[in-house]
Design a protein around this motif. Sequence first.
Motif, short mmCIF file in Angstrom:
data_model
loop_
_atom_site.label_atom_id
_atom_site.label_comp_id
_atom_site.label_asym_id
_atom_site.label_seq_id
_atom_site.Cartn_x
_atom_site.Cartn_y
_atom_site.Cartn_z
N TYR A 184 5.06 19.95 -4.16
CA TYR A 184 6.42 19.31 -3.13
C TYR A 184 5.97 19.81 -1.59
O TYR A 184 6.79 19.98 -0.81
CB TYR A 184 7.61 19.85 -3.59
N LEU A 242 7.15 17.38 0.75
CA LEU A 242 8.33 16.93 0.63
C LEU A 242 9.15 17.21 1.90
O LEU A 242 9.50 18.12 2.63
CB LEU A 242 9.12 17.62 -0.42
N ASP A 243 9.95 16.17 2.25
CA ASP A 243 10.73 16.19 3.59
C ASP A 243 12.12 16.53 3.38
O ASP A 243 12.95 16.04 3.74
CB ASP A 243 10.53 14.52 4.16
N VAL A 257 6.93 10.10 -8.23
CA VAL A 257 7.36 9.24 -6.98
C VAL A 257 7.99 10.00 -5.73
O VAL A 257 7.75 9.72 -4.90
CB VAL A 257 8.64 8.50 -7.81
N LEU A 258 8.64 11.06 -6.09
CA LEU A 258 8.89 11.91 -4.83
C LEU A 258 7.82 12.40 -4.13
O LEU A 258 7.91 12.35 -2.88
CB LEU A 258 9.87 13.14 -5.19
N ASP A 274 4.87 11.24 -4.05
CA ASP A 274 4.33 10.27 -3.52
C ASP A 274 5.00 9.81 -1.81
O ASP A 274 4.20 9.14 -1.03
CB ASP A 274 4.18 8.97 -4.39
N GLN A 275 5.96 10.01 -1.94
CA GLN A 275 6.73 9.74 -0.42
C GLN A 275 6.35 10.65 0.50
O GLN A 275 6.31 10.30 1.90
CB GLN A 275 8.43 10.02 -0.77
N GLY A 276 5.72 11.69 0.29
CA GLY A 276 5.02 12.26 1.34
C GLY A 276 3.54 12.44 1.39
O GLY A 276 3.03 13.06 2.46
N THR A 277 2.88 11.52 0.75
CA THR A 277 1.62 11.72 0.82
C THR A 277 0.84 11.38 2.05
O THR A 277 -0.22 11.75 2.11
CB THR A 277 0.86 10.70 -0.54
N ASP A 278 1.69 10.22 2.81
CA ASP A 278 0.83 9.80 4.04
C ASP A 278 1.02 10.80 4.83
O ASP A 278 0.42 10.93 5.88
CB ASP A 278 1.62 8.72 4.42
N ARG A 279 1.45 12.01 4.91
CA ARG A 279 1.49 13.09 5.63
C ARG A 279 0.41 14.12 5.53
O ARG A 279 -0.02 14.85 6.40
CB ARG A 279 2.61 14.01 5.84
#
Length: 222
Positions: A137, A140-141, A196-197, A199-204
Motif C-alpha cells: 500500500y 495508496l492515496d 484493486v485498491l 492498482d489504483q495507485g500503480t500509475d504513481r
Amino acid sequence: MSGDGLHELADRAQALVPADGRAILGIVGAPGSGKSTLADQLLAHLRRRCGDEWVAHVPMDGFHLADAQLRRLGSLDRKGAPDTFDADGYAHLLARIKAAPDEWIYVPGFERDLEQPIAAALVVPPAARLIITEGNYLLLDTPSWRAAWAAVDEVWSVLTEPAVRQQRLVARHIHFGKDPDVAREWVLTVDEPNAVLIDQGTDRADLFVHNAADGWRVAARR
C-alpha cells in the motif's frame, strides 16, 4: 529469472544512493505479484556486490496488526486490508531511517509460520546506504500511506498476470494451513479486493517491473 533484468534493477537501485547519503527504495505490488521475491533477490545481489551492511530490509509486513488487535477491531477476517496495518508506525519508521542515519534502528519482521509480526526482528545499521522496503500500500492515496511514500526516494511496481498471482496465493494459503476451499475463497473475497485498491495507485510508480515467466522485465510504464 533473468539475470540481466536483475542486474539492471540492481544498478538502478545502487544509483539511487547519493554521495555520503542514504536512500529508500519502495517496491509495491498486489498480493502474489512477486514483490517480496524481487526484494529478496535485490538484497542478495547488492550484498554480494557492496557488502552485507550496505543494504538493509524493512518489510511492510512487519507492521501487520497482531491477531489480538484484529480480533479487538473485528477485522481478523479482513487481515491484509489497508486498515489492518499500522500505517502511521510504518511512516514514522521510514522517516526516522532517513533522519537518523547514525543510529542502529530495529524494525519489525513478519513470521509466515505464525502469521504474526515480530518486534525488532531486523535492524538497519548505520552503515546501510540503501534500504529496501516492500509492501502493498505504499502508493495508496490516504494520509498515513502518503506520509510513508514521502519518505521513499523511488517506488517500483511489480506487475504479474492476475491468474498467476491468484494461483500463487491459493498455494501460499494452503501451505500455511488453510483448507483449499477456504484458501480460494480468501483470495477472491480478501486478496483480490485489496489488489484493486493497490492498482489504483500503480500509475504513481517510478518504474514498472514485469514478473514474467522468463524473468524480470523493466518498463517505463505498464
